[in-house]
Design a protein around this motif. Structure first.
Motif, mmCIF file in Angstrom:
data_model
loop_
_atom_site.group_PDB
_atom_site.id
_atom_site.type_symbol
_atom_site.label_atom_id
_atom_site.label_comp_id
_atom_site.label_asym_id
_atom_site.label_seq_id
_atom_site.Cartn_x
_atom_site.Cartn_y
_atom_site.Cartn_z
ATOM 1 N N GLN A 32 0.822 -1.205 0.000
ATOM 2 C CA GLN A 32 0.000 0.000 0.000
ATOM 3 C C GLN A 32 0.862 1.263 0.000
ATOM 4 O O GLN A 32 0.430 2.315 -0.455
ATOM 5 C CB GLN A 32 -0.924 -0.009 1.215
ATOM 6 C CG GLN A 32 -2.021 -1.067 1.131
ATOM 7 C CD GLN A 32 -2.950 -1.030 2.330
ATOM 8 O OE1 GLN A 32 -2.641 -0.408 3.343
ATOM 9 N NE2 GLN A 32 -4.089 -1.679 2.203
ATOM 10 N N ASP A 33 2.076 1.150 0.507
ATOM 11 C CA ASP A 33 2.967 2.301 0.528
ATOM 12 C C ASP A 33 3.778 2.439 -0.750
ATOM 13 O O ASP A 33 4.662 3.291 -0.846
ATOM 14 C CB ASP A 33 3.910 2.206 1.727
ATOM 15 C CG ASP A 33 4.696 0.894 1.735
ATOM 16 O OD1 ASP A 33 4.531 0.107 0.794
ATOM 17 O OD2 ASP A 33 5.461 0.675 2.690
ATOM 18 N N GLY A 34 3.469 1.569 -1.741
ATOM 19 C CA GLY A 34 4.146 1.644 -3.026
ATOM 20 C C GLY A 34 5.491 0.953 -3.060
ATOM 21 O O GLY A 34 6.182 0.985 -4.069
ATOM 22 N N VAL A 35 5.882 0.346 -1.966
ATOM 23 C CA VAL A 35 7.176 -0.324 -1.890
ATOM 24 C C VAL A 35 7.032 -1.772 -2.338
ATOM 25 O O VAL A 35 6.100 -2.467 -1.938
ATOM 26 C CB VAL A 35 7.727 -0.282 -0.447
ATOM 27 C CG1 VAL A 35 9.047 -1.034 -0.356
ATOM 28 C CG2 VAL A 35 7.900 1.162 -0.007
ATOM 29 N N VAL A 36 7.933 -2.225 -3.188
ATOM 30 C CA VAL A 36 7.880 -3.605 -3.648
ATOM 31 C C VAL A 36 8.443 -4.513 -2.571
ATOM 32 O O VAL A 36 9.387 -4.175 -1.873
ATOM 33 C CB VAL A 36 8.663 -3.788 -4.963
ATOM 34 C CG1 VAL A 36 8.000 -3.029 -6.078
ATOM 35 C CG2 VAL A 36 10.107 -3.369 -4.813
ATOM 36 N N LYS A 37 7.851 -5.702 -2.444
ATOM 37 C CA LYS A 37 8.334 -6.639 -1.437
ATOM 38 C C LYS A 37 8.063 -8.066 -1.877
ATOM 39 O O LYS A 37 7.154 -8.333 -2.649
ATOM 40 C CB LYS A 37 7.652 -6.381 -0.097
ATOM 41 C CG LYS A 37 6.174 -6.763 -0.035
ATOM 42 C CD LYS A 37 5.597 -6.449 1.323
ATOM 43 C CE LYS A 37 4.172 -6.964 1.468
ATOM 44 N NZ LYS A 37 4.094 -8.426 1.568
ATOM 45 N N LYS A 38 8.875 -8.970 -1.395
ATOM 46 C CA LYS A 38 8.632 -10.380 -1.622
ATOM 47 C C LYS A 38 7.575 -10.883 -0.655
ATOM 48 O O LYS A 38 7.348 -10.309 0.408
ATOM 49 C CB LYS A 38 9.917 -11.191 -1.408
ATOM 50 C CG LYS A 38 10.890 -11.182 -2.566
ATOM 51 C CD LYS A 38 12.028 -12.155 -2.272
ATOM 52 C CE LYS A 38 12.984 -12.250 -3.438
ATOM 53 N NZ LYS A 38 14.057 -13.253 -3.171
ATOM 54 N N ILE A 39 6.952 -11.992 -1.017
ATOM 55 C CA ILE A 39 5.998 -12.660 -0.135
ATOM 56 C C ILE A 39 6.758 -13.229 1.064
ATOM 57 O O ILE A 39 7.866 -13.753 0.928
ATOM 58 C CB ILE A 39 5.273 -13.776 -0.906
ATOM 59 C CG1 ILE A 39 4.321 -13.161 -1.933
ATOM 60 C CG2 ILE A 39 4.514 -14.712 0.029
ATOM 61 C CD1 ILE A 39 3.752 -14.169 -2.904
ATOM 62 N N ASN A 40 6.147 -13.145 2.232
ATOM 63 C CA ASN A 40 6.719 -13.718 3.447
ATOM 64 C C ASN A 40 6.074 -15.064 3.740
ATOM 65 O O ASN A 40 4.846 -15.155 3.841
ATOM 66 C CB ASN A 40 6.503 -12.780 4.637
ATOM 67 C CG ASN A 40 7.342 -11.523 4.547
ATOM 68 O OD1 ASN A 40 8.384 -11.508 3.880
ATOM 69 N ND2 ASN A 40 6.898 -10.462 5.202
ATOM 70 N N VAL A 41 6.884 -16.083 3.866
ATOM 71 C CA VAL A 41 6.411 -17.455 4.042
ATOM 72 C C VAL A 41 6.842 -18.003 5.399
ATOM 73 O O VAL A 41 7.981 -17.802 5.831
ATOM 74 C CB VAL A 41 6.933 -18.371 2.919
ATOM 75 C CG1 VAL A 41 6.572 -19.820 3.182
ATOM 76 C CG2 VAL A 41 6.371 -17.928 1.570
ATOM 77 N N ALA A 42 5.917 -18.709 6.040
ATOM 78 C CA ALA A 42 6.221 -19.451 7.263
ATOM 79 C C ALA A 42 6.066 -20.934 6.982
ATOM 80 O O ALA A 42 5.093 -21.354 6.353
ATOM 81 C CB ALA A 42 5.283 -19.037 8.398
ATOM 82 N N GLY A 43 7.013 -21.736 7.438
ATOM 83 C CA GLY A 43 6.960 -23.182 7.234
ATOM 84 C C GLY A 43 6.543 -23.884 8.505
ATOM 85 O O GLY A 43 7.288 -23.883 9.492
ATOM 86 N N ILE A 44 5.347 -24.470 8.509
ATOM 87 C CA ILE A 44 4.857 -25.214 9.676
ATOM 88 C C ILE A 44 5.247 -26.679 9.499
ATOM 89 O O ILE A 44 4.861 -27.316 8.516
ATOM 90 C CB ILE A 44 3.335 -25.068 9.808
ATOM 91 C CG1 ILE A 44 2.949 -23.591 9.945
ATOM 92 C CG2 ILE A 44 2.823 -25.863 11.011
ATOM 93 C CD1 ILE A 44 1.457 -23.337 9.973
ATOM 94 N N GLY A 45 6.013 -27.215 10.439
ATOM 95 C CA GLY A 45 6.624 -28.525 10.239
ATOM 96 C C GLY A 45 7.746 -28.422 9.231
ATOM 97 O O GLY A 45 8.000 -29.355 8.470
ATOM 98 N N GLY A 46 8.428 -27.272 9.234
ATOM 99 C CA GLY A 46 9.346 -26.955 8.148
ATOM 100 C C GLY A 46 10.814 -27.098 8.440
ATOM 101 O O GLY A 46 11.636 -26.629 7.661
ATOM 102 N N ALA A 47 11.184 -27.759 9.534
ATOM 103 C CA ALA A 47 12.596 -27.803 9.910
ATOM 104 C C ALA A 47 13.323 -29.079 9.474
ATOM 105 O O ALA A 47 14.540 -29.146 9.563
ATOM 106 C CB ALA A 47 12.746 -27.629 11.419
ATOM 107 N N GLY A 48 12.603 -30.087 9.032
ATOM 108 C CA GLY A 48 13.270 -31.333 8.649
ATOM 109 C C GLY A 48 12.452 -32.125 7.662
ATOM 110 O O GLY A 48 11.258 -31.859 7.459
#
Length: 473
Positions: A32-48
């Motif tokens: 909304q502020d006009g700044v480009v950004k990548k998607i932020n992802v969280a990995g549930i059960g994502g460590a192994g």
């Protein structure tokens, strides 16, 4: 080796670049502020395990901002790989702490925890890519589907074969009548490759949570591993929505697949891969009845081997019978198969039989559909490479990246919940039959119940822990 029917990566990239309208879009969003950004992802059960792989795929096109896992040793390793990401043992705590910083989640936990993890994410408006099977209860699949539609989030399931070219060729060829009217389908896998049946039940015993080990110098000066005071993983959080029970050995980190409460057996593990092609190509929908025979089914473990038969009424082909085989069971060698092919070495795949031909696929992800015998395929191609008429996936072989691009480009993933919920349910219908062998289970799609009281007990979980009874938002 037979030459591949499908173009290599160089040809694929050249053809894709030449396709009209195929504009490369960077992995960026405009805020909304006009700044480009990548998607932020969280990995549930994502460590192994598969979870680490799913997070790694996501990292190709997004920021990894959080990882949640009950295995503390794996979390420490994940922190080293993603130093800027926050680490959590509980996905609820993760969302409470940084829900406003997460756009999308991968869910790669054991099957029983898919539902609460995905529902918590959807409830908070997060896009989700959930590993197959989506859930291990039919009611949960329906609830998940309804919630995703209500919240308007984008979804995908981790059945990578659906992003490939092979399944698209199958869909195209079957719709063009390459085998005529489809009458019978045979699907098989060599799974389980983890304990099931009596062997699994013998392993599922009460015990104590193992401790994290550390390396010290022994009396002889050599390195030796000893237990620390810290538990290796958080058992209570591992249980998720399931009732609290003492720690059970033989489950973590992989063999939970054979447990009837926590896993979905070989059908759940491989059905969403192997059934995917025939399900999509033939428009199967929900069966009206199913029956099964199996060996070594126990009260806590899925069986050592099974044969399930599903009966469908389809709009295009009428009656279709689908056979599923797992473990040591397998269909008879097809008469059409070339004499030089070793049938015993084909560990998994499917046969799609129509009144004008037979297609054989010999891998888990529908990557090799061919008419048999080979002369039929040669005649069909007419000396030319096959031409794919269906659109390619947004990310071949990588459903997590496919979802990221679908979010960026406001598109829909191929295995979104409109598709993957019915596919997952087909696997769970199979488990209804497996859990009630040698009985015909008639299914009422309108009521979402069967005519068998014992089978109906498996439609939902017998009990949910207090505070974990997620329902559609």
């Amino acid at each position: 080796m037979k030459p591949s029917l499908f173009p290599n990566r160089r040809t694929f990239l050249r053809n894709t670049a030449a396709t009209a309208g195929s504009i490369f879009l960077p992995n960026l969003l405009i805020g909304q502020d006009g700044v480009v950004k990548k998607i932020n992802v969280a990995g549930i059960g994502g460590a192994g395990g598969k979870g680490a792989s799913d997070v790694g795929i996501s990292a190709k096109g997004a920021n990894i901002v959080a990882i949640c896992d009950v295995d503390r040793e794996r979390l420490k390793q994940a922190q080293q790989k993603y130093p800027d990401a926050k680490m959590f043992e509980s996905f609820r705590e993760m969302f409470d702490a940084m829900g406003d910083k997460i756009d999308m989640c991968t869910v790669s936990t054991p099957d029983h925890a898919h539902y609460p993890a995905a529902m918590e994410a959807i409830k908070r408006g997060k896009h989700v890519c959930v590993q197959k099977p989506l859930v291990n209860r039919i009611w949960e699949a329906n609830q998940l589907h309804e919630a995703a539609k209500k919240k308007g989030v984008k979804t995908n399931m981790g059945n990578q074969g659906h992003t490939g070219k092979g399944i698209r060729f199958l869909k195209q060829w079957v719709s063009e009548g390459i085998v005529g009217n489809v009458k019978e389908i045979h699907v098989w896998t060599n799974r389980p490759i983890w304990p099931q049946g009596n062997e699994a039940k013998a392993k599922y015993i009460n015990g104590t949570v193992p401790k994290i080990k550390q390396t010290i110098k022994g009396p002889d000066g050599k390195d030796m591993k000893v237990d620390t005071a810290e538990d290796l993983f958080n058992w209570d959080t591992w249980l998720a929505a399931c009732p609290s029970v003492p720690f059970t050995e033989g489950l973590h980190p992989f063999a939970w697949r054979g447990h009837r409460e926590y896993g979905a057996g070989a059908m759940g593990d491989m059905g969403c891969h192997l059934l995917d092609g025939p399900f999509w190509a033939c428009g199967l929908g929900e069966p009206y009845k199913m029956e099964a025979e199996c060996t070594e089914l126990t009260d806590v473990s899925w069986p050592k081997s099974s044969h399930v038969v599903f009966y469908f009424k389809t709009e295009k082909y009428g009656e279709i019978k689908l056979h599923w085989y797992e473990g040591s069971l397998k269909p008879e060698r097809p008469a059409e198969l070339d004499a030089d092919r070793d049938w015993d070495k084909i560990k998994g795949g499917f046969l799609l039989r129509g009144d004008a031909g037979v297609i054989l696929n010999t891998d888990d992800y529908c990557g090799s559909p061919r008419l048999i015998p080979n002369a039929k395929m040669t005649e069909f191609l007419g000396g030319k490479p096959p031409v794919l008429k269906l659109d390619l996936a947004l990310a071949e072989g990588e459903p997590q990246l496919e979802l990221i691009r679908a979010i960026e480009q406001d598109k829909i993933c191929g295995s979104n919940f409109d598709y993957s919920v019915p596919l997952t349910k087909l696997c769970l219908f199979g488990n209804l039959a497996i859990a009630n062998p040698n009985k015909v289970i008639n299914w009422d799609a309108a009521k979402q119940e069967s005519d068998n009281a014992e089978a109906n007990k498996l439609i939902t979980r017998a009990a949910y822990r207090q505070g974990w009874d997620y329902k559609s938002i």
